[in-house]
Write an enzyme that holds these catalytic residues in place. Sequence first.
Site, PDB file in Angstrom:
ATOM      1  CB  SER A  95      -6.458   1.091  13.825  1.00 40.33           C
ATOM      2  OG  SER A  95      -7.367   2.069  14.317  1.00 40.33           O
ATOM      3  N   GLY A 147       0.811  -1.216   0.000  1.00 38.90           N
ATOM      4  CA  GLY A 147       0.000   0.000   0.000  1.00 38.90           C
ATOM      5  C   GLY A 147       0.838   1.256   0.000  1.00 38.90           C
ATOM      6  CB  ALA A 148       4.326   1.865  -0.875  1.00 37.17           C
ATOM      7  CG  ASN A 149      -0.872   3.046  -4.271  1.00 40.04           C
ATOM      8  OD1 ASN A 149      -0.956   2.218  -3.371  1.00 40.04           O
ATOM      9  ND2 ASN A 149      -1.942   3.531  -4.885  1.00 40.04           N
ATOM     10  CB  SER A 150      -2.208   6.562  -1.839  1.00 43.86           C
ATOM     11  OG  SER A 150      -2.878   5.449  -1.258  1.00 43.86           O
ATOM     12  N   GLY A 151      -1.112   7.827   0.686  1.00 49.39           N
ATOM     13  CA  GLY A 151      -1.327   7.996   2.113  1.00 49.39           C
ATOM     14  C   GLY A 151      -0.140   7.638   2.986  1.00 49.39           C
ATOM     15  CG  LEU A 152       0.593   5.571   7.475  1.00 51.31           C
ATOM     16  CD1 LEU A 152       0.736   6.934   8.136  1.00 51.31           C
ATOM     17  CD2 LEU A 152      -0.182   4.630   8.378  1.00 51.31           C
ATOM     18  N   GLY A 153       1.410   4.776   3.534  1.00 49.00           N
ATOM     19  CA  GLY A 153       2.444   3.956   2.919  1.00 49.00           C
ATOM     20  C   GLY A 153       3.388   4.774   2.060  1.00 49.00           C
ATOM     21  CE1 TYR A 208      -9.410  -0.155   9.242  1.00 48.78           C
ATOM     22  CE2 TYR A 208      -9.824   0.743  11.422  1.00 48.78           C
ATOM     23  CZ  TYR A 208      -9.008   0.610  10.321  1.00 48.78           C
ATOM     24  OH  TYR A 208      -7.781   1.221  10.305  1.00 48.78           O
TER      25      TYR A 208
END
Length: 325
Positions: A181, A49-55, A206
């Site tokens: 989380s 998940g490195a393409n956006s946000g936290l990643g 979640y």
Amino acid sequence: MALVATVAALLAALGGTVWLAARRFVGPSVRHGGGDSGLMHGKTVLITGANSGLGRATAAELLRLGARVIMGCRDRARAEEAAGQLRRELRQAGGAGPGSDAGEAGELVVRELDLASLRSEEPRLDVLINNAGIFQCPYMKTEDGFEMQFGVNHLGHFLLTNLLLGLLKSSAPSRIVVVSSKLYKYGDINFEDLNSEQSYNKSFCYSRSKLANILFTRELARRLEGTNVTVNVLHPGIVRTNLGRHVHIPLLVKPLFNLVSWAFFKTPVEGAQTSVYLASSPEVEGVSGKYFGDCKEEALLPKAMDESVARKLWDISEVMVGILK
């Protein structure tokens, strides 16, 4: 017009109060500075998940520390686009690694999450960061038939980690970092309905997936004792990312929500600091099975430390993803 002016004045006053309170009580949490440059030279890090946000923010921070960062992706086109943007941003800020005329910073590579390819092409893996996630989506299932949040947030990373354990062990000392989380507190593991086919509550599911992240981390740490591979789990805090894209906010409330999120929520860079800390800091060398927030260890609720539930979840997860013992 008078009403509009009144509302505007109230929002302005609230905004000033929120801004002051945020700067007084929250403040930035960025930990790493220029003195850490080169800390991760020679280290290979895989981030899901490195393409956006936290990643994406985590990838940028580790690149600045000299790491070779692999963006693990399912959509190669989107990942390549994100990687190009990240390289340009880092170059403007002072370098972005081999492949982008970076000099001192690390190397950024895009890889599809093809395990056979990863194991054959990568001679070592120093850090695995299980970051990708989905938040409070409508009820849907993965391609393998799992409830989406449990499938993506827990089972996907459970399988990926297990399939990469051989490479991580041969690269030891190595680290595994799991992003959970604080909302784990509101979840429970219902072994009779892990796919939520009997009932579905997107918030509960979640939280359950995030509780599963913690139980998985603790059981994995137990199994990895003596291997020189550590695994720790973290909560990043409330971060301004697109993770909440499935959450509906009424149009009239959006201006106030945006104001509050700007003041109180962390930026992606601030939210990424604990991931970066666990991936790179000498302070946590040899530390395993712990839960962190804001770059320090935190206590867990008893349900997140239940060893019998953790073992049972592990065994059932193995069956669900098809891992043979």
